[in-house]
Design an enzyme around this catalytic site. Sequence first.
Site, PDB file in Angstrom:
ATOM      1  N   HIS A   1       0.828  -1.206   0.000  1.00 10.71           N
ATOM      2  CA  HIS A   1       0.000   0.000   0.000  1.00 10.71           C
ATOM      3  C   HIS A   1       0.862   1.255   0.000  1.00 10.71           C
ATOM      4  O   HIS A   1       0.573   2.219  -0.702  1.00 10.71           O
ATOM      5  CB  HIS A   1      -0.948  -0.014   1.209  1.00 10.71           C
ATOM      6  CG  HIS A   1      -2.060  -0.994   1.038  1.00 10.71           C
ATOM      7  ND1 HIS A   1      -3.204  -0.986   1.797  1.00 10.71           N
ATOM      8  CD2 HIS A   1      -2.209  -2.025   0.182  1.00 10.71           C
ATOM      9  CE1 HIS A   1      -4.005  -1.963   1.410  1.00 10.71           C
ATOM     10  NE2 HIS A   1      -3.421  -2.620   0.433  1.00 10.71           N
TER      11      HIS A   1
ATOM     12  N   HIS B   1      -0.275 -13.256  -0.888  1.00 11.41           N
ATOM     13  CA  HIS B   1      -1.476 -13.756  -0.217  1.00 11.41           C
ATOM     14  C   HIS B   1      -1.294 -15.176   0.302  1.00 11.41           C
ATOM     15  O   HIS B   1      -2.242 -15.796   0.743  1.00 11.41           O
ATOM     16  CB  HIS B   1      -2.686 -13.648  -1.154  1.00 11.41           C
ATOM     17  CG  HIS B   1      -3.205 -12.241  -1.289  1.00 11.41           C
ATOM     18  ND1 HIS B   1      -4.415 -11.922  -1.834  1.00 11.41           N
ATOM     19  CD2 HIS B   1      -2.648 -11.053  -0.925  1.00 11.41           C
ATOM     20  CE1 HIS B   1      -4.597 -10.601  -1.814  1.00 11.41           C
ATOM     21  NE2 HIS B   1      -3.528 -10.061  -1.272  1.00 11.41           N
TER      22      HIS B   1
ATOM     23  N   ASP C   1      -4.650 -18.156   2.393  1.00  8.36           N
ATOM     24  CA  ASP C   1      -4.074 -19.422   1.916  1.00  8.36           C
ATOM     25  C   ASP C   1      -4.716 -20.536   2.739  1.00  8.36           C
ATOM     26  O   ASP C   1      -4.602 -20.550   3.964  1.00  8.36           O
ATOM     27  CB  ASP C   1      -2.552 -19.334   2.121  1.00  8.36           C
ATOM     28  CG  ASP C   1      -1.820 -20.655   1.896  1.00  8.36           C
ATOM     29  OD1 ASP C   1      -2.453 -21.728   1.954  1.00  8.36           O
ATOM     30  OD2 ASP C   1      -0.600 -20.605   1.679  1.00  8.36           O
TER      31      ASP C   1
HETATM   32  C1  HEM Z   1      -4.385  -6.513  -7.217  1.00  7.96           C
HETATM   33  C2  HEM Z   1      -3.741  -6.670  -6.164  1.00  7.96           C
HETATM   34  C3  HEM Z   1      -4.266  -6.924  -4.771  1.00  7.96           C
HETATM   35  C4  HEM Z   1      -5.526  -6.907  -4.264  1.00  7.96           C
HETATM   36  C5  HEM Z   1      -6.837  -6.630  -4.999  1.00  7.96           C
HETATM   37  C6  HEM Z   1      -5.441  -7.234  -2.858  1.00  7.96           C
HETATM   38  C7  HEM Z   1      -6.488  -7.327  -1.980  1.00  7.96           C
HETATM   39  C8  HEM Z   1      -6.400  -7.697  -0.660  1.00  7.96           C
HETATM   40  C9  HEM Z   1      -7.517  -7.798   0.248  1.00  7.96           C
HETATM   41  C10 HEM Z   1      -8.969  -7.451  -0.093  1.00  7.96           C
HETATM   42  C11 HEM Z   1      -7.042  -8.243   1.436  1.00  7.96           C
HETATM   43  C12 HEM Z   1      -7.874  -8.529   2.701  1.00  7.96           C
HETATM   44  C13 HEM Z   1      -8.154  -7.231   3.428  1.00  7.96           C
HETATM   45  C14 HEM Z   1      -9.168  -7.390   4.530  1.00  7.96           C
HETATM   46  O1  HEM Z   1      -9.902  -8.366   4.571  1.00  7.96           O
HETATM   47  O2  HEM Z   1      -9.240  -6.479   5.366  1.00  7.96           O
HETATM   48  C15 HEM Z   1      -5.623  -8.422   1.289  1.00  7.96           C
HETATM   49  C16 HEM Z   1      -4.786  -8.869   2.280  1.00  7.96           C
HETATM   50  C17 HEM Z   1      -3.424  -8.979   2.144  1.00  7.96           C
HETATM   51  N1  HEM Z   1      -2.687  -8.566   1.052  1.00  7.96           N
HETATM   52 FE1  HEM Z   1      -3.388  -8.061  -0.755  1.00  7.96          FE
HETATM   53  N2  HEM Z   1      -4.121  -7.438  -2.556  1.00  7.96           N
HETATM   54  C18 HEM Z   1      -3.376  -7.244  -3.690  1.00  7.96           C
HETATM   55  C19 HEM Z   1      -2.019  -7.297  -3.809  1.00  7.96           C
HETATM   56  C20 HEM Z   1      -1.160  -7.509  -2.751  1.00  7.96           C
HETATM   57  C21 HEM Z   1       0.257  -7.359  -2.820  1.00  7.96           C
HETATM   58  C22 HEM Z   1       1.028  -6.899  -4.063  1.00  7.96           C
HETATM   59  C23 HEM Z   1       0.749  -7.665  -1.590  1.00  7.96           C
HETATM   60  C24 HEM Z   1       2.164  -7.643  -1.104  1.00  7.96           C
HETATM   61  C25 HEM Z   1       3.225  -7.690  -1.837  1.00  7.96           C
HETATM   62  C26 HEM Z   1      -0.382  -8.040  -0.765  1.00  7.96           C
HETATM   63  C27 HEM Z   1      -0.300  -8.497   0.524  1.00  7.96           C
HETATM   64  C28 HEM Z   1      -1.373  -8.810   1.323  1.00  7.96           C
HETATM   65  C29 HEM Z   1      -1.259  -9.449   2.633  1.00  7.96           C
HETATM   66  C30 HEM Z   1       0.030  -9.945   3.259  1.00  7.96           C
HETATM   67  C31 HEM Z   1      -2.542  -9.532   3.164  1.00  7.96           C
HETATM   68  C32 HEM Z   1      -2.957 -10.065   4.533  1.00  7.96           C
HETATM   69  C33 HEM Z   1      -2.848  -8.940   5.552  1.00  7.96           C
HETATM   70  C34 HEM Z   1      -3.175  -9.345   6.989  1.00  7.96           C
HETATM   71  O3  HEM Z   1      -3.473 -10.488   7.274  1.00  7.96           O
HETATM   72  O4  HEM Z   1      -3.144  -8.440   7.841  1.00  7.96           O
HETATM   73  N3  HEM Z   1      -1.529  -7.913  -1.492  1.00  7.96           N
HETATM   74  N4  HEM Z   1      -5.262  -8.060   0.008  1.00  7.96           N
END
Ligand code: HEM
Length: 266
Positions: free
Chosen positions: A72, A141, A186
């Site tokens: 972000h 993810h 996952d």
């Molecule tokens: C098109 C790209 C992406 C979309 C649409 C997306 C969307 C999301 C969404 C909706 C969540 C869950 C948020 C929630 O439920 O509050 C999430 C979690 C997460 N995303 Fe992504 N994401 C994207 C790319 C990425 C990238 C590039 C990374 C890191 C390099 C990333 C790392 C993570 C991680 C680690 C979580 C879990 C966070 C936690 O458990 O606190 N995501 N993402």
Amino acid sequence: MAPKKFSEIKHNLLASLLGLFLFLFSIASAQLCPDFYEKTCPGALPAIENVVRAAVANESRMGASLLRLQFHDCFVNARVQKWKLGGPYWTVLLGRRDSTIANFSGTIDIPSPLLNLSGLITAFANKGLSASDLVTLYGAHTVGQTRCTIFRSRIYTENNIDPSYAASLRAICPATGGDDNLAPLDTETPTVFDNDIYKDMMVERGILHSDQQFYSGGSTDSQVEGYSNNPEAFAVDFGYAMIKMANISPLTGTSGQVRLNCRKVN
Ligand code: HEM
């Protein structure tokens, strides 16, 4: 015009050299580099590593949260924390400064999980990242969790989801209420950084609408298959892609600021 004195020429030459030096210095200091704090604050990285290790030991999801934070921050042009994640390692380029903007306007660049493949690819292309970078970075993810409110529509209305998986998620996420109930991104190993998220995609066990887009008969299927068979290739690519993402128009040199309080502009 009277000829210039030697001392005047020397003075001008020195001034020019100084100007050139300052110019080169400003170029040099306007780039990210791994040893940014080596001289000015050699204790910075060990101190940060200790804090991050303690935070992850205290709450295992912290690693996932920090990883997401980096995504972000890079997309909205704020500062990236300096850290490394268990699993793949990469050289984090340092020296990003903080944004002087403190509102949510930049978050408009964060792609929605409701986008289809073409929309996801466009969102990354707008930041100079390729479709291949997107598939690679999306492997993040493999760790972390998501809230019911985010995946509800997928488990109640979409067809490209394994029915038994959808049923198990409905037990966690009712049709109404429980918005903040959590489920892992996952399915098998939510706290291990591996390639399972790609295996999930191939059996329609992507929890987010966006997860499933990468294996839906489109241009990214082959990369998903490749990573599902080759965790080492995924790990190597992930490190390179993180470096590339961190280099999205960073604020360096005299741009931006170093915030005294991370939460607000000075
Ligand atoms: C098109 C790209 C992406 C979309 C649409 C997306 C969307 C999301 C969404 C909706 C969540 C869950 C948020 C929630 O439920 O509050 C999430 C979690 C997460 N995303 Fe992504 N994401 C994207 C790319 C990425 C990238 C590039 C990374 C890191 C390099 C990333 C790392 C993570 C991680 C680690 C979580 C879990 C966070 C936690 O458990 O606190 N995501 N993402």
